[in-house]
Design an enzyme around this catalytic site. Structure first.
Site, PDB file in Angstrom:
ATOM      1  N   GLN A  90      -5.386  -7.691  -7.295  1.00 20.47           N
ATOM      2  CA  GLN A  90      -5.215  -7.700  -6.036  1.00 20.47           C
ATOM      3  C   GLN A  90      -3.884  -6.742  -5.669  1.00 20.47           C
ATOM      4  O   GLN A  90      -2.799  -7.061  -6.004  1.00 20.47           O
ATOM      5  CB  GLN A  90      -4.770  -8.942  -5.335  1.00 20.47           C
ATOM      6  CG  GLN A  90      -5.774 -10.174  -5.676  1.00 20.47           C
ATOM      7  CD  GLN A  90      -6.851  -9.982  -4.696  1.00 20.47           C
ATOM      8  OE1 GLN A  90      -7.795  -9.236  -4.918  1.00 20.47           O
ATOM      9  NE2 GLN A  90      -6.853 -10.658  -3.607  1.00 20.47           N
ATOM     10  N   LEU A  91      -4.003  -5.577  -5.044  1.00 22.11           N
ATOM     11  CA  LEU A  91      -3.080  -4.485  -4.892  1.00 22.11           C
ATOM     12  C   LEU A  91      -1.928  -5.233  -4.176  1.00 22.11           C
ATOM     13  O   LEU A  91      -1.710  -5.549  -3.276  1.00 22.11           O
ATOM     14  CB  LEU A  91      -3.583  -3.413  -3.734  1.00 22.11           C
ATOM     15  CG  LEU A  91      -2.642  -2.288  -3.694  1.00 22.11           C
ATOM     16  CD1 LEU A  91      -2.192  -1.619  -5.263  1.00 22.11           C
ATOM     17  CD2 LEU A  91      -3.000  -1.504  -2.321  1.00 22.11           C
ATOM     18  N   ASP A  92      -0.653  -5.064  -5.005  1.00 17.29           N
ATOM     19  CA  ASP A  92       0.611  -5.331  -4.420  1.00 17.29           C
ATOM     20  C   ASP A  92       0.813  -6.775  -4.330  1.00 17.29           C
ATOM     21  O   ASP A  92       1.583  -7.416  -3.391  1.00 17.29           O
ATOM     22  CB  ASP A  92       1.255  -4.516  -3.320  1.00 17.29           C
ATOM     23  CG  ASP A  92       1.280  -3.166  -3.554  1.00 17.29           C
ATOM     24  OD1 ASP A  92       1.268  -2.764  -4.560  1.00 17.29           O
ATOM     25  OD2 ASP A  92       1.061  -2.401  -2.532  1.00 17.29           O
ATOM     26  N   GLN A  93      -0.085  -7.747  -5.154  1.00 22.39           N
ATOM     27  CA  GLN A  93      -0.138  -9.152  -4.637  1.00 22.39           C
ATOM     28  C   GLN A  93       0.222  -9.760  -5.989  1.00 22.39           C
ATOM     29  O   GLN A  93       0.062 -10.902  -5.687  1.00 22.39           O
ATOM     30  CB  GLN A  93      -1.511  -9.434  -4.353  1.00 22.39           C
ATOM     31  CG  GLN A  93      -1.859  -8.833  -3.078  1.00 22.39           C
ATOM     32  CD  GLN A  93      -1.512  -9.504  -1.676  1.00 22.39           C
ATOM     33  OE1 GLN A  93      -0.628 -10.385  -1.757  1.00 22.39           O
ATOM     34  NE2 GLN A  93      -1.941  -8.886  -0.635  1.00 22.39           N
ATOM     35  N   GLY A 114       0.723  -1.281  -0.115  1.00 18.39           N
ATOM     36  CA  GLY A 114       0.110  -0.062  -0.136  1.00 18.39           C
ATOM     37  C   GLY A 114       0.779   1.428  -0.220  1.00 18.39           C
ATOM     38  O   GLY A 114       1.817   1.105  -0.350  1.00 18.39           O
TER      39      GLY A 114
END
Lengths: 277, 277, 277, 277
Positions: D219-222, D194
């Site tokens: 999926q954020l940063d995943q 994040g």
């Protein structure tokens, strides 16, 4: 049983195809496979790790038939290697290997430790390995090396490891162990060849120090390099501080090199190593 | 305004106390402080970064009075240093410095680029810096160096940076810039001094390659080391691959060294550097 | 005798001057000096290593008089720290510490090893340290912790080190050892908090794995970090391979953290460490 | 012409043999070969770099016939990839890519830079690349993304690279570029997912900071990690200092990831990458 196959030969088309064909025909289960072609020399290297019921004689015969006549083919199972360690007074490399051995993590059986001092007897014997103190005092280099050689030969090791053994070995001694004698040098070779590399490093004011594990040849500190590592240093470290800080990188570099060699991950060609990782 | 104070002198008791007493009396706000004593030489080094209204003359006078008579005291403000870059054909170090300069992140004003080839004119001029092509063709080394020197002196730089300048400089040239001439050598010195270090590294079969930023002295590749870095390599890399892989570590090592020098974080003593980080 | 002085207090002008004035007046020989100001909190930290005939009471009194009233001042000599180690079944961290201790290189006296299994008795006793097997089987966590605590308190250690102790400790237990309980976590915190960090790392497909040595607080894996290291990994490594590869970085990170703590190089402030290197 | 062949399929005996047989029959010159079997999933991966007159259609047909029906086979030549870069205000990643592109060292043609600010226009245009400023001010996220998407689609790029683009992208946007959208995150993921990872790192007091290049998923940063690097930090660095120090590791990590992707060295499987180096 798991086997390691190490091949090298002049490069030509279709080598991978021919080798894998033989393995496939024998019903062997390939676990890992690595190939490398040295473009400079047009030389081919291949390492295969396989599982399954292996008939070594038949397999080797078929592989040789499929390869150029000058090919070198090495087939070994994954049994622990039989080794002898040479040390002097500093414990860090020796302790590292003895502890790994004690817990079955060295891929090797340490048959004995031989030292020109008695300093490291306690740690060696406590960890269950015979210790031979062969003092060099009052002996010529030839006489001392002869004694060491006799003791080594008693154990018939596959490899001899110099775990900070602080005596320079003669060409005659080295010639007994081609690609079977491994040393850890406490510098980032070829920087600081010879004695007191940390003192040399301090004097030169370098900002990193290192360690080099290599096969020993009759050229001092010039043999094929197996593994190297470096750590930062700075102006605040004296030669003695560097020697202390360097212990950790020395012991881990040596341990890593041995793992590579004992698992047949290292080929030697023109004084350079091909390392399959 | 921020100032950098760099002191060195023979060690004796109370030096930190005496220096900080002067700074305290002047009402200066110490931002960072670093001291180091070289035990080997019994020599004291101190760097202080302070803020506040500084009267340089008075301050220096009082500091000198508080220190041993042979003390060297250097006081500079944090204005960008005036520098000239020398390059040849390879762009990576030059581009790195020009881009940082373009965005105001080099702690320096790049006054000009001088090159013995015309290859790097476009990037230099696009990024707003004058480019001087001084060909060495048909000239003796002396004549070419004289031309370069004249061009440098036109700009009156504080530092001259060799950003992969591929000509060996004479002692006479070097003597013009004591502790003001900085080079990036593409090996982990003292390994692979001289020409073609990557070819030497390939030949030797090393497992790491590196870069060394150093002050230039009249001994080739023997000047005080400011910064060094290494990266791993292996048998799969040719000398040419190593040269490509080495670019990144070269450019960052040089940029880091310059930041250290330009912010007065580097003292030189007996061909070694003391780096305050 | 060498002493370590560690000071922290709200920042104000002249602190270095005032501290060094006291040391100078006492005729103490400063070997190393380090200062740091946390600009965010306006908090001052200073560590001094000095030699000479020290009268601790008088010195502390004068230092406190020279510093703000809320200053924390810690003065210790360089005698080995008294420590107890907790372990479970994995040997690598324990062996590393026991071998260093055996050769007098840990800056500590290992009073005992306590484990919830009997697995590591042999190595511990061979290296001359008492071993207490306190099984957790059939016990509530409270009951087991009470037994462990009683055993620890028998030895009155200054520090307790969790050398891969695989049980989560209650807040009550932890509260007995503020800034005196040190753990090695086998990940690069705050990545992979909690159980099975290597399995988590494998699942996430990271390209580096690491280890974190930290003080234990009542927040699981959230205490002040003392030291961290990472090593590269890749897709070829299973969670088990990572665990094997991670052993070396774990044991060295823990050993380094202990050296820092035992030599008073670590201050704790707002759940962060200030490390004087 | 050089081609890259990337294969993955469920593992079964003889796959290497069958693939190399086809290549051998086509008279192709294998330059590099790499295989990997994911033991956990029993899935096979192979990458081959070959030279010679290749008839892609015939070759693919025969390879597919030799492989299990679910095999994925990707064959590409070594022409530069067509890419678009997205940026915001920070220049370091963008400059690194633009300079490499300017000197033909990116394995890609940079078709355009798109930014939500006008800050980086000068460097982009000077280095010969069109710059599109698409401000987000006064627009909904949907409206701004639609504008960006239209501009991207104008160029029909193979890959879109987020070179420190500071806006979170919607799942809808991301869905347009499966395994074709690459981001550099300024932390060692999964630590500090994040916003403001350096502020988080400072707060937590970590001793290393890092950068992660990854494919973007919804999926954020995943998404699957391509490359990661870390550098040491310590208590002396504020969040801002970390951000400055992190620039170099960010830009090099991104550049390395792109080289890997553009040369077909990266396969994706179950949110993890297999990287052939």
């Amino acid at each position: 049983m798991i086997h390691f196959l190490l091949i090298d030969c002049p490069d030509e088309p279709g080598l991978v195809y021919r080798v894998t064909e033989v393995l496939y025909r024998h019903g062997l289960n390939v676990l890992r496979n690595g190939e490398f072609v040295d473009r400079h020399d047009q030389h081919f290297f291949m390492r295969t790790e396989f599982d399954g019921p292996c008939e070594p004689e038949a397999l080797l015969q078929e592989l040789r038939a499929a390869l150029p006549p000058t090919a070198r083919v090495r087939l070994r199972n994954d049994q622990p290697r039989r080794i002898v360690l040479l040390a002097t007074k500093e414990h860090h490399c020796l302790s590292e290997l003895l502890v790994r051995h004690f817990f079955g993590q060295l891929h090797a059986e340490v048959l004995a430790v031989i030292s020109n001092h008695d300093t490291l007897r306690a740690i060696t014997e406590k960890l269950g390995v015979p210790y031979h103190h062969l003092s060099a005092e009052g002996l010529s280099r030839e006489a001392h090396e002869a004694a060491v050689l006799t003791q080594i030969e008693f154990y018939q090791p596959e490899f001899v490891v110099l775990a900070r053994y602080m005596r320079i070995l003669s060409s005659e001694f080295v010639a007994h162990f081609p690609e079977r004698l491994i040393n850890i040098h406490h510098s980032f070779l070829p920087a600081f060849i010879g004695a007191s590399p940390y003192a040399q490093a301090y004097e030169r004011g370098v900002k990193s120090i290192g360690a080099t594990a290599h096969f020993v040849t009759d050229q001092l500190d010039q043999g094929p390099i197996i593994a190297q590592s470096v750590i930062p240093t700075d102006h605040t470290q004296s030669a003695r501080d560097m020697a202390q800080a360097g212990r950790d990188v020395e012991k881990l570099t040596l341990a890593r090199a041995l793992t590579l060699v004992f698992r047949e991950q290292v080929a030697v060609h023109r004084n350079r190593t091909i390392v399959f990782e």
